[in-house]
Design a protein around this motif. Structure first.
Motif, short mmCIF file in Angstrom:
data_model
loop_
_atom_site.label_atom_id
_atom_site.label_comp_id
_atom_site.label_asym_id
_atom_site.label_seq_id
_atom_site.Cartn_x
_atom_site.Cartn_y
_atom_site.Cartn_z
N PRO A 251 5.98 -59.14 8.66
CA PRO A 251 4.93 -59.88 7.95
C PRO A 251 3.37 -59.52 7.93
N PHE A 252 2.86 -59.47 6.64
CA PHE A 252 1.55 -59.01 6.43
C PHE A 252 0.61 -59.82 6.82
N ASP A 253 -0.37 -59.58 7.50
CA ASP A 253 -1.59 -60.47 7.97
C ASP A 253 -2.61 -60.69 6.95
N ASP A 254 -2.48 -61.52 6.07
CA ASP A 254 -3.47 -61.34 4.93
C ASP A 254 -4.82 -61.98 5.35
N ALA A 255 -4.74 -62.88 6.35
CA ALA A 255 -5.84 -63.62 6.59
C ALA A 255 -6.84 -62.56 7.31
N THR A 256 -6.61 -61.84 8.20
CA THR A 256 -7.34 -60.89 9.04
C THR A 256 -7.94 -59.96 8.02
N VAL A 257 -6.95 -59.40 7.05
CA VAL A 257 -7.47 -58.63 6.13
C VAL A 257 -8.44 -58.86 5.20
N THR A 258 -8.06 -59.96 4.41
CA THR A 258 -8.99 -60.72 3.44
C THR A 258 -10.38 -61.19 4.00
N GLU A 259 -10.50 -61.63 5.13
CA GLU A 259 -11.54 -62.13 5.89
C GLU A 259 -12.66 -61.02 6.21
N SER A 260 -12.07 -59.81 6.38
CA SER A 260 -12.80 -58.52 6.32
C SER A 260 -13.50 -58.06 5.24
N VAL A 261 -12.56 -57.95 4.30
CA VAL A 261 -13.02 -57.52 2.69
C VAL A 261 -13.85 -58.37 2.15
N ARG A 262 -13.90 -59.85 2.46
CA ARG A 262 -14.72 -60.81 1.84
C ARG A 262 -16.02 -60.75 2.52
N ARG A 263 -15.91 -60.33 3.70
CA ARG A 263 -17.31 -60.21 4.28
C ARG A 263 -17.93 -58.72 4.13
N THR A 264 -17.37 -57.83 3.85
CA THR A 264 -17.88 -56.46 3.66
C THR A 264 -18.10 -56.41 2.11
#
Length: 336
Positions: A251-264
């Motif tokens: 399964p893909f961890d959308d939460a961790t990836v998108t949290e990072s991208v929203r911040r950067t």
């Protein structure tokens, strides 16, 4: 990493009598990369044994064993050797639990030494993750660190769903100072890293490998060290890049990836596979869908090219490099 994988197999076989390891040359030889070294001597030929050169037979036999309560761990020796088994994987291993309304889970781990960077000849290097990720019913995992190699393989073997476990060949002899006894205790007690590894197989397990503020590099398996090297090089030029290690493609961890991208506000996906219809394409699409209003520029990708995997002396042109990553970072629309 090779030693960590070997330890994970041995510990899983010790913990559960139903765990069996088999494939081409995994017994007497201990595997082409020596990942199964010593397992036959320790556990006997009934639990770690060689098979004929017949990948479809290896996969098919694992189905019957899993249906009858065992936990087979099969090795495909090389990534492009696995294709004769794909019919068994896609038609039976991936579908059995759904087909039987949950009555027949298949706790099978398909270990595949994969990707490039070792100068392998034809059929010995390939990046086949997209085939498996596109097949519902399979979990797809690829470790990039010594610690994850141990923990994620233990969690894969304990999973009641089939797991395609992609082992980056060029990282087999990557070294790190790890207390295997402590990892073993954490995993088997269900605390700390052990809990995290088990959860990763259930809901995704991405992790921030390097903190940064200006852009996010998203990588996995063999591409993670290259992404880390690119981030280090960028830091010398005054640019702060965060690196996210996907770890579990499915399964893909959308939460961790998108949290990072929203911040950067910027994202670059890195993988060795061909770019068209790739895992990198899916990650880029998911990031764009979830982070559109936070993005300062388009989500870009650095991947292998859309050609058959090249000859050994040409693979350095094909594989993502620090220079290719930094060039792509420069294209992430830094001007207002």
């Amino acid at each position: 990493m090779a030693k960590a994988l070997n330890a994970a197999l041995a510990d899983a076989m010790t913990a559960e009598a139903g765990v069996v390891v088999f494939g081409e040359d995994v017994g007497t030889l201990g595997g082409v990369f020596r990942i199964t070294d010593g397992l036959t001597d320790r556990f006997g030929t009934g639990r770690c044994f060689d098979t004929p050169l017949a990948e479809s037979g290896i996969a098919g036999m694992s189905v019957g064993m899993a249906i009858n309560g065992m936990r087979p761990v099969i090795e495909m020796q090389f990534d492009a050797f696995a294709y004769p088994a794909f019919e068994q994987v896609a038609s039976h291993i991936a579908k059995m639990r759904n087909r039987t309304r949950g009555a027949l889970p298949l706790p099978i781990v398909i270990r595949i030494p994969y990707a490039g960077g070792i100068g392998g000849v034809e059929h010995h290097c390939d990046s086949s993750e997209a085939y498996y990720a596109h097949t519902p019913g399979l979990k797809v995992v690829t470790p990039a660190t010594v610690t994850d190699a141990y923990l994620l393989l233990r969690a894969a073997i304990d999973s009641d769903d089939p797991v395609v476990f992609l082992e980056p060949k060029k990282l087999y002899f990557a070294k790190d100072r790890v207390d295997l006894d402590a990892l073993r205790e954490q995993y088997e007690s269900g605390h700390g890293a052990g809990t995290s590894a088990r959860a990763a197989l259930e809901s995704g397990g991405a992790a921030v490998a390097r903190a940064g503020a200006d852009a996010t590099l998203i990588a996995y398996g063999p591409s993670l060290p290259t992404a880390m090297a690119a981030a280090a090089a960028a830091a010398e030029e005054g640019r702060s890049l965060e690196v996210v290690d996907v770890r579990t493609i499915v399964p893909f961890d959308d939460a961790t990836v998108t949290e990072s991208v929203r911040r950067t506000g910027r994202a670059l996906v890195i993988s060795e596979e061909s770019g068209y219809a790739s895992v990198a394409s899916e990650i880029a699409a998911r990031v764009q869908e979830r982070c559109f209003h936070s993005l300062a520029g388009p989500v870009l990708r650095v991947t292998g090219f859309d050609i058959p995997y090249p000859a050994p002396k040409l693979e350095h042109h094909y594989l993502p490099s620090v220079d290719r990553i930094l060039d792509a970072v420069d294209d992430l629309q830094w001007e207002d």
